[in-house]
Scaffold this motif. Structure first.
Motif, PDB file in Angstrom:
ATOM      1  N   ASN A  85      47.153  35.826  47.209  1.00 19.84           N
ATOM      2  CA  ASN A  85      47.104  35.829  46.439  1.00 19.84           C
ATOM      3  C   ASN A  85      45.827  36.771  45.817  1.00 19.84           C
ATOM      4  OD1 ASN A  85      49.676  35.461  46.175  1.00 19.84           O
ATOM      5  ND2 ASN A  85      49.514  33.538  44.917  1.00 19.84           N
ATOM      6  N   LEU A  86      46.325  37.558  44.983  1.00 24.48           N
ATOM      7  CA  LEU A  86      44.499  39.068  43.961  1.00 24.48           C
ATOM      8  C   LEU A  86      44.780  38.035  42.908  1.00 24.48           C
ATOM      9  CD1 LEU A  86      42.647  41.071  44.514  1.00 24.48           C
ATOM     10  CD2 LEU A  86      44.428  42.499  43.586  1.00 24.48           C
ATOM     11  N   LEU A  87      43.199  37.797  42.530  1.00 23.94           N
ATOM     12  CA  LEU A  87      42.863  37.709  41.389  1.00 23.94           C
ATOM     13  C   LEU A  87      42.008  39.318  41.053  1.00 23.94           C
ATOM     14  CD1 LEU A  87      41.184  33.890  41.000  1.00 23.94           C
ATOM     15  CD2 LEU A  87      44.016  35.089  40.492  1.00 23.94           C
ATOM     16  N   MET A  88      42.111  39.880  39.955  1.00 19.52           N
ATOM     17  CA  MET A  88      40.806  40.892  38.843  1.00 19.52           C
ATOM     18  C   MET A  88      40.384  39.898  38.221  1.00 19.52           C
ATOM     19  SD  MET A  88      43.335  43.447  39.796  1.00 19.52           S
ATOM     20  CE  MET A  88      45.323  42.808  39.016  1.00 19.52           C
ATOM     21  N   VAL A  89      38.869  40.176  37.960  1.00 17.11           N
ATOM     22  CA  VAL A  89      38.655  39.469  37.287  1.00 17.11           C
ATOM     23  C   VAL A  89      38.166  41.069  36.148  1.00 17.11           C
ATOM     24  CG1 VAL A  89      36.423  38.170  36.596  1.00 17.11           C
ATOM     25  CG2 VAL A  89      37.379  37.898  38.517  1.00 17.11           C
ATOM     26  N   ARG A  90      37.392  41.070  34.788  1.00 21.23           N
ATOM     27  CA  ARG A  90      37.381  41.679  33.855  1.00 21.23           C
ATOM     28  C   ARG A  90      35.929  41.655  33.136  1.00 21.23           C
ATOM     29  NH1 ARG A  90      41.352  44.879  31.607  1.00 21.23           N
ATOM     30  NH2 ARG A  90      42.835  43.668  31.274  1.00 21.23           N
ATOM     31  N   LYS A  91      34.607  42.304  33.820  1.00 21.75           N
ATOM     32  CA  LYS A  91      33.855  41.461  33.186  1.00 21.75           C
ATOM     33  C   LYS A  91      33.503  41.597  31.461  1.00 21.75           C
ATOM     34  CE  LYS A  91      31.856  45.237  35.701  1.00 21.75           C
ATOM     35  NZ  LYS A  91      30.598  45.608  36.275  1.00 21.75           N
ATOM     36  N   GLU A  92      34.686  41.636  30.684  1.00 20.01           N
ATOM     37  CA  GLU A  92      34.500  41.156  29.638  1.00 20.01           C
ATOM     38  C   GLU A  92      36.174  40.721  28.945  1.00 20.01           C
ATOM     39  OE1 GLU A  92      33.623  44.981  26.667  1.00 20.01           O
ATOM     40  OE2 GLU A  92      31.582  44.163  27.968  1.00 20.01           O
ATOM     41  N   ARG A  93      36.182  39.720  27.917  1.00 15.61           N
ATOM     42  CA  ARG A  93      37.495  40.013  27.452  1.00 15.61           C
ATOM     43  C   ARG A  93      37.482  40.729  26.437  1.00 15.61           C
ATOM     44  NH1 ARG A  93      39.966  35.545  27.750  1.00 15.61           N
ATOM     45  NH2 ARG A  93      38.041  34.007  28.371  1.00 15.61           N
ATOM     46  N   LYS A  94      39.023  41.529  26.485  1.00 10.51           N
ATOM     47  CA  LYS A  94      39.492  42.450  25.890  1.00 10.51           C
ATOM     48  C   LYS A  94      40.147  41.592  24.978  1.00 10.51           C
ATOM     49  CE  LYS A  94      38.958  45.810  29.165  1.00 10.51           C
ATOM     50  NZ  LYS A  94      38.507  47.249  28.889  1.00 10.51           N
ATOM     51  N   ASP A  95      40.153  42.527  23.442  1.00 12.48           N
ATOM     52  CA  ASP A  95      40.636  42.305  22.153  1.00 12.48           C
ATOM     53  C   ASP A  95      41.767  42.215  22.066  1.00 12.48           C
ATOM     54  OD1 ASP A  95      40.163  44.419  21.996  1.00 12.48           O
ATOM     55  OD2 ASP A  95      38.473  44.641  19.796  1.00 12.48           O
ATOM     56  N   HIS A  96      42.540  43.068  23.276  1.00 13.56           N
ATOM     57  CA  HIS A  96      44.214  43.781  22.490  1.00 13.56           C
ATOM     58  C   HIS A  96      44.678  42.852  23.979  1.00 13.56           C
ATOM     59  CE1 HIS A  96      41.920  46.397  25.214  1.00 13.56           C
ATOM     60  NE2 HIS A  96      43.024  46.418  25.776  1.00 13.56           N
ATOM     61  N   GLY A  97      45.845  43.479  23.563  1.00  9.04           N
ATOM     62  CA  GLY A  97      46.902  42.880  24.787  1.00  9.04           C
ATOM     63  C   GLY A  97      46.877  41.624  25.348  1.00  9.04           C
ATOM     64  N   THR A  98      47.029  40.445  26.077  1.00  7.49           N
ATOM     65  CA  THR A  98      47.262  39.703  26.275  1.00  7.49           C
ATOM     66  C   THR A  98      45.516  39.054  26.061  1.00  7.49           C
ATOM     67  OG1 THR A  98      46.716  39.657  29.145  1.00  7.49           O
ATOM     68  CG2 THR A  98      48.709  39.527  27.401  1.00  7.49           C
ATOM     69  N   GLY A  99      44.890  40.035  25.736  1.00  2.00           N
ATOM     70  CA  GLY A  99      43.021  39.490  25.945  1.00  2.00           C
ATOM     71  C   GLY A  99      42.525  38.596  26.727  1.00  2.00           C
ATOM     72  N   LYS A 100      42.653  38.392  28.294  1.00  4.33           N
ATOM     73  CA  LYS A 100      43.197  37.729  29.340  1.00  4.33           C
ATOM     74  C   LYS A 100      41.511  38.513  29.917  1.00  4.33           C
ATOM     75  CE  LYS A 100      47.316  36.445  31.340  1.00  4.33           C
ATOM     76  NZ  LYS A 100      48.793  36.573  32.141  1.00  4.33           N
ATOM     77  N   LEU A 101      41.120  36.916  30.631  1.00  5.76           N
ATOM     78  CA  LEU A 101      39.937  37.577  31.436  1.00  5.76           C
ATOM     79  C   LEU A 101      39.938  37.820  32.759  1.00  5.76           C
ATOM     80  CD1 LEU A 101      36.449  38.434  31.404  1.00  5.76           C
ATOM     81  CD2 LEU A 101      36.271  34.894  31.648  1.00  5.76           C
ATOM     82  N   VAL A 102      40.995  36.903  32.956  1.00  5.60           N
ATOM     83  CA  VAL A 102      40.860  36.982  34.918  1.00  5.60           C
ATOM     84  C   VAL A 102      42.774  37.482  35.095  1.00  5.60           C
ATOM     85  CG1 VAL A 102      41.712  35.584  36.702  1.00  5.60           C
ATOM     86  CG2 VAL A 102      39.652  35.468  35.898  1.00  5.60           C
ATOM     87  N   GLU A 103      43.079  38.415  35.760  1.00  5.91           N
ATOM     88  CA  GLU A 103      44.387  38.739  35.566  1.00  5.91           C
ATOM     89  C   GLU A 103      45.080  38.102  37.421  1.00  5.91           C
ATOM     90  OE1 GLU A 103      46.258  39.885  33.542  1.00  5.91           O
ATOM     91  OE2 GLU A 103      45.118  40.768  32.086  1.00  5.91           O
ATOM     92  N   GLY A 104      46.300  37.366  36.887  1.00  4.93           N
ATOM     93  CA  GLY A 104      46.964  37.210  38.308  1.00  4.93           C
ATOM     94  C   GLY A 104      47.004  35.555  37.883  1.00  4.93           C
ATOM     95  N   ASP A 105      47.422  34.774  38.794  1.00  7.54           N
ATOM     96  CA  ASP A 105      47.604  33.177  38.637  1.00  7.54           C
ATOM     97  C   ASP A 105      46.707  32.321  39.013  1.00  7.54           C
ATOM     98  OD1 ASP A 105      50.607  34.068  37.901  1.00  7.54           O
ATOM     99  OD2 ASP A 105      51.385  34.253  39.203  1.00  7.54           O
ATOM    100  N   LEU A 106      46.167  32.165  38.469  1.00 11.34           N
ATOM    101  CA  LEU A 106      44.893  31.568  38.472  1.00 11.34           C
ATOM    102  C   LEU A 106      45.170  30.253  38.060  1.00 11.34           C
ATOM    103  CD1 LEU A 106      42.098  30.930  40.176  1.00 11.34           C
ATOM    104  CD2 LEU A 106      40.820  31.449  37.603  1.00 11.34           C
ATOM    105  N   LYS A 107      44.694  28.942  38.815  1.00  8.37           N
ATOM    106  CA  LYS A 107      44.871  27.480  38.361  1.00  8.37           C
ATOM    107  C   LYS A 107      44.296  26.395  38.949  1.00  8.37           C
ATOM    108  CE  LYS A 107      49.084  28.001  41.549  1.00  8.37           C
ATOM    109  NZ  LYS A 107      48.682  29.399  41.623  1.00  8.37           N
ATOM    110  N   GLU A 108      43.794  25.167  37.527  1.00  9.83           N
ATOM    111  CA  GLU A 108      43.259  24.835  38.030  1.00  9.83           C
ATOM    112  C   GLU A 108      42.741  24.394  39.076  1.00  9.83           C
ATOM    113  OE1 GLU A 108      41.634  20.854  35.279  1.00  9.83           O
ATOM    114  OE2 GLU A 108      42.845  22.020  34.796  1.00  9.83           O
ATOM    115  N   GLY A 109      41.749  23.773  39.667  1.00  8.25           N
ATOM    116  CA  GLY A 109      41.685  23.625  40.877  1.00  8.25           C
ATOM    117  C   GLY A 109      42.384  24.596  42.190  1.00  8.25           C
ATOM    118  N   ASP A 110      42.469  26.012  41.923  1.00  5.27           N
ATOM    119  CA  ASP A 110      42.413  26.814  42.787  1.00  5.27           C
ATOM    120  C   ASP A 110      40.869  26.939  43.394  1.00  5.27           C
ATOM    121  OD1 ASP A 110      45.207  27.302  42.757  1.00  5.27           O
ATOM    122  OD2 ASP A 110      44.848  28.964  41.636  1.00  5.27           O
ATOM    123  N   ARG A 111      41.581  26.972  44.975  1.00  2.00           N
ATOM    124  CA  ARG A 111      39.868  27.635  45.253  1.00  2.00           C
ATOM    125  C   ARG A 111      39.377  29.397  45.254  1.00  2.00           C
ATOM    126  NH1 ARG A 111      41.289  25.457  50.748  1.00  2.00           N
ATOM    127  NH2 ARG A 111      42.963  25.953  50.356  1.00  2.00           N
TER     128      ARG A 111
END
Length: 125
Positions: A85-111
């Motif tokens: 699976n792919l994650l896309m990391v923003r350089k900075e959090r957006k203040d609109h939409g979902t406001g996510k810094l990381v797009e994708g399904d990142l879960k605690e403990g993931d390598r």
């Protein structure tokens, strides 16, 4: 690796001359990875090599991450090659939409294997 060097030369991404790198270091060659990653055949070769190195080193991440913008194509190609699976990391959090810094399904403990598009020494910190 010889195939990648040839492909980088042929697409004009491997350049020779006097370059100042982002770190301030000087180099007599430069690889324009963004240019290389716009060529499907070159991107596929890079993904093949990354996947082979992962296997050789026993790297088994749950996710592959790319940081916007330059490493997203590299991480995407590796994700497609390996099925990870792919994650896309923003350089900075957006203040609109979902406001996510990381797009994708990142879960605690993931390598997570983070793919970068700029390196100078490839040394570990």
């Amino acid at each position: 690796m010889a195939d990648i060097k040839k492909a980088l030369e042929e697409c004009g991404a491997l350049q020779f001359g006097d370059f100042t790198l982002a770190s301030g270091a000087k180099s007599n060659y430069y690889i324009d990875i963004k240019k290389a990653s716009t060529k499907p055949a070159v991107l596929a070769l890079i993904a093949d090599e990354m996947a082979a190195r992962m296997k050789e080193l026993g790297i088994e991440p749950d996710e592959v991450a790319g940081v916007v913008l330059g490493s997203i194509p590299l991480a995407t190609a590796l994700s497609l090659k390996t099925g990870i699976n792919l994650l896309m990391v923003r350089k900075e959090r957006k203040d609109h939409g979902t406001g996510k810094l990381v797009e994708g399904d990142l879960k605690e403990g993931d390598r997570v294997l983070v793919i970068e598009d700029v390196i100078t020494t490839a040394a570990r910190p």
